[in-house]
Design a protein around this motif. Structure first.
Motif, mmCIF file in Angstrom:
data_model
loop_
_atom_site.group_PDB
_atom_site.id
_atom_site.type_symbol
_atom_site.label_atom_id
_atom_site.label_comp_id
_atom_site.label_asym_id
_atom_site.label_seq_id
_atom_site.Cartn_x
_atom_site.Cartn_y
_atom_site.Cartn_z
ATOM 1 N N PHE A 264 -17.588 15.478 -96.798
ATOM 2 C CA PHE A 264 -18.898 15.936 -97.280
ATOM 3 C C PHE A 264 -18.864 16.620 -98.643
ATOM 4 O O PHE A 264 -19.922 16.928 -99.197
ATOM 5 C CB PHE A 264 -19.513 16.907 -96.257
ATOM 6 C CG PHE A 264 -19.716 16.305 -94.902
ATOM 7 C CD1 PHE A 264 -20.792 15.468 -94.643
ATOM 8 C CD2 PHE A 264 -18.810 16.549 -93.874
ATOM 9 C CE1 PHE A 264 -20.980 14.894 -93.391
ATOM 10 C CE2 PHE A 264 -18.983 15.984 -92.616
ATOM 11 C CZ PHE A 264 -20.070 15.153 -92.376
ATOM 12 N N GLY A 265 -17.679 16.847 -99.174
ATOM 13 C CA GLY A 265 -17.588 17.574 -100.444
ATOM 14 C C GLY A 265 -18.247 16.848 -101.596
ATOM 15 O O GLY A 265 -18.946 17.461 -102.418
ATOM 16 N N GLY A 266 -18.041 15.535 -101.673
ATOM 17 C CA GLY A 266 -18.642 14.771 -102.759
ATOM 18 C C GLY A 266 -20.157 14.808 -102.725
ATOM 19 O O GLY A 266 -20.814 14.981 -103.756
ATOM 20 N N GLY A 267 -20.729 14.669 -101.531
ATOM 21 C CA GLY A 267 -22.182 14.718 -101.398
ATOM 22 C C GLY A 267 -22.749 16.082 -101.745
ATOM 23 O O GLY A 267 -23.824 16.186 -102.336
ATOM 24 N N ALA A 268 -22.014 17.142 -101.387
ATOM 25 C CA ALA A 268 -22.486 18.491 -101.691
ATOM 26 C C ALA A 268 -22.520 18.733 -103.197
ATOM 27 O O ALA A 268 -23.498 19.283 -103.733
ATOM 28 C CB ALA A 268 -21.581 19.523 -101.011
ATOM 29 N N ILE A 269 -21.469 18.316 -103.900
ATOM 30 C CA ILE A 269 -21.438 18.481 -105.361
ATOM 31 C C ILE A 269 -22.533 17.648 -106.011
ATOM 32 O O ILE A 269 -23.206 18.094 -106.946
ATOM 33 C CB ILE A 269 -20.058 18.092 -105.911
ATOM 34 C CG1 ILE A 269 -18.974 19.004 -105.326
ATOM 35 C CG2 ILE A 269 -20.040 18.182 -107.434
ATOM 36 C CD1 ILE A 269 -17.572 18.578 -105.673
ATOM 37 N N ARG A 270 -22.709 16.438 -105.511
ATOM 38 C CA ARG A 270 -23.777 15.578 -106.037
ATOM 39 C C ARG A 270 -25.138 16.242 -105.890
ATOM 40 O O ARG A 270 -25.951 16.241 -106.824
ATOM 41 C CB ARG A 270 -23.772 14.249 -105.278
ATOM 42 C CG ARG A 270 -24.930 13.312 -105.633
ATOM 43 C CD ARG A 270 -25.258 12.406 -104.460
ATOM 44 N NE ARG A 270 -25.754 13.150 -103.312
ATOM 45 C CZ ARG A 270 -25.617 12.736 -102.054
ATOM 46 N NH1 ARG A 270 -24.978 11.621 -101.780
ATOM 47 N NH2 ARG A 270 -26.126 13.460 -101.059
ATOM 48 N N ASN A 271 -25.401 16.810 -104.727
ATOM 49 C CA ASN A 271 -26.692 17.454 -104.506
ATOM 50 C C ASN A 271 -26.936 18.579 -105.508
ATOM 51 O O ASN A 271 -28.052 18.744 -106.019
ATOM 52 C CB ASN A 271 -26.763 18.002 -103.081
ATOM 53 C CG ASN A 271 -26.897 16.904 -102.042
ATOM 54 O OD1 ASN A 271 -27.036 15.722 -102.391
ATOM 55 N ND2 ASN A 271 -26.847 17.261 -100.781
ATOM 56 N N LEU A 272 -25.902 19.353 -105.791
ATOM 57 C CA LEU A 272 -26.042 20.437 -106.763
ATOM 58 C C LEU A 272 -26.391 19.905 -108.153
ATOM 59 O O LEU A 272 -27.227 20.478 -108.860
ATOM 60 C CB LEU A 272 -24.747 21.246 -106.830
ATOM 61 C CG LEU A 272 -24.448 22.188 -105.657
ATOM 62 C CD1 LEU A 272 -23.048 22.770 -105.790
ATOM 63 C CD2 LEU A 272 -25.493 23.310 -105.603
ATOM 64 N N LEU A 273 -25.781 18.799 -108.529
ATOM 65 C CA LEU A 273 -25.962 18.282 -109.889
ATOM 66 C C LEU A 273 -27.283 17.570 -110.088
ATOM 67 O O LEU A 273 -27.841 17.592 -111.184
ATOM 68 C CB LEU A 273 -24.805 17.348 -110.247
ATOM 69 C CG LEU A 273 -23.433 18.025 -110.436
ATOM 70 C CD1 LEU A 273 -22.384 16.989 -110.786
ATOM 71 C CD2 LEU A 273 -23.508 19.075 -111.549
ATOM 72 N N ILE A 274 -27.792 16.908 -109.050
ATOM 73 C CA ILE A 274 -29.028 16.137 -109.241
ATOM 74 C C ILE A 274 -30.259 16.864 -108.703
ATOM 75 O O ILE A 274 -31.367 16.337 -108.760
ATOM 76 C CB ILE A 274 -28.931 14.736 -108.602
ATOM 77 C CG1 ILE A 274 -28.881 14.818 -107.070
ATOM 78 C CG2 ILE A 274 -27.724 13.979 -109.141
ATOM 79 C CD1 ILE A 274 -28.922 13.450 -106.399
ATOM 80 N N GLY A 275 -30.077 18.078 -108.192
ATOM 81 C CA GLY A 275 -31.231 18.878 -107.816
ATOM 82 C C GLY A 275 -31.696 18.736 -106.385
ATOM 83 O O GLY A 275 -32.806 19.151 -106.051
ATOM 84 N N VAL A 276 -30.855 18.162 -105.512
ATOM 85 C CA VAL A 276 -31.201 18.094 -104.094
ATOM 86 C C VAL A 276 -30.800 19.417 -103.447
ATOM 87 O O VAL A 276 -29.691 19.911 -103.698
ATOM 88 C CB VAL A 276 -30.465 16.936 -103.392
ATOM 89 C CG1 VAL A 276 -30.744 16.922 -101.895
ATOM 90 C CG2 VAL A 276 -30.869 15.609 -104.022
#
Length: 207
Positions: free
Chosen positions: A41-53
Motif C-alpha cells: 500500500f505504500g505506493g498508493g499512499a504516496i500517490r494519493n498525497l501527490l495528486i490530492g486524494v
C-alpha cells in the motif's frame, strides 16, 4: 469485478514480497507485517498525497488490508511451503500487480484532470513505489531501479493513459496485457536499461 480480482492478485504478490524481504533480513514478526503492508500500500499512499486524494481513502480498502494481512501471516507461518510456489509464480503475480496498479494509478490522476507528468508519476508510484519503500526500509538498493526493466513499463502505461490512447475497457485491458507480458519478458530474457558507472568496468577496490 475484473479489476478488483487483478488488484487482489497484485496486493497478495506485493504483500508476500515485502514479507519475504523482511524475513531475509531477519526482522521480527512486527517488521514482517510492516514491510508487507508498506509494499502493498505504500505506493498508493504516496500517490494519493501527490495528486490530492485524501490519505483517509487508503483506509477504505478494508478487504485489501485483510487479504494482505492474511497473505503475510501465511508467509510467516509456512515460509518453506510458500517459497516453493513463490519461486515459480512470484514474478508472474508481481507482473500482474505492477500492471494493474500502474493503470489504476494513472486513471486516478487522469480522472482528476491532472497533467501528463502527474499521470505518469501516479502510474510509477502506484506500480512500483511500494517496492522502492520496501527496499529502502530493508537497507537495499531499490530492486525496481536496478534489476530487469520494471518501473519503465509503468511509465509507458502512464503515458498511454495520459495521452488518451487507452480509454475504453477494451483498450485498458489491452494495455494491461501489454504491460504484464513485457514485464514477464524482461525478467525471462534479462532485459535491462543501459547503466553507467563512474568507476568504469572495475572499482579501485576490485583492482
Amino acid at each position: 469485478m475484473t479489476w478488483e480480482v487483478l488488484s487482489i492478485i497484485g496486493t497478495v504478490a506485493f504483500a508476500i514480497s515485502g514479507a519475504i524481504v523482511a524475513m531475509e533480513e531477519e526482522y521480527d514478526i512486527l517488521g514482517v507485517y510492516i514491510l508487507g503492508i508498506v509494499t502493498a500500500f505504500g505506493g498508493g499512499a504516496i500517490r494519493n498525497l501527490l495528486i490530492g486524494v485524501p490519505v483517509s481513502a487508503l483506509w477504505e480498502q478494508g478487504l485489501y488490508f485483510q487479504i494482505a494481512l492474511f497473505s503475510i501471516t501465511l508467509v510467516f507461518v509456512f515460509p518453506q511451503f510458500l517459497m516453493k510456489h513463490w519461486n515459480r509464480w512470484g514474478n508472474f503475480t508481481d507482473a500482474i500487480g505492477l500492471s494493474a496498479f500502474a493503470i489504476q494509478g494513472a486513471l486516478y490522476a487522469a480522472k482528476m484532470e491532472h497533467p501528463l507528468s502527474a499521470i505518469v508519476v501516479a502510474a510509477v508510484l502506484t506500480g512500483s513505489g511500494g517496492g522502492i519503500v520496501r527496499d529502502m526500509l530493508a537497507r537495499r538498493k531499490p530492486l525496481v531501479l536496478r534489476a530487469e526493466i520494471y518501473a519503465a513499463w509503468a511509465i509507458i502505461g502512464g503515458f498511454v493513459i495520459g495521452l488518451g490512447w487507452a480509454r475504453s475497457p477494451f483498450e485498458l485491458y489491452t494495455l494491461f496485457v501489454f504491460i504484464t507480458l513485457f514485464r514477464i519478458f524482461s525478467y525471462m530474457f534479462h532485459w535491462k536499461l543501459p547503466t553507467r558507472s563512474i568507476y568504469g568496468e572495475k572499482t579501485h577496490l576490485e583492482q
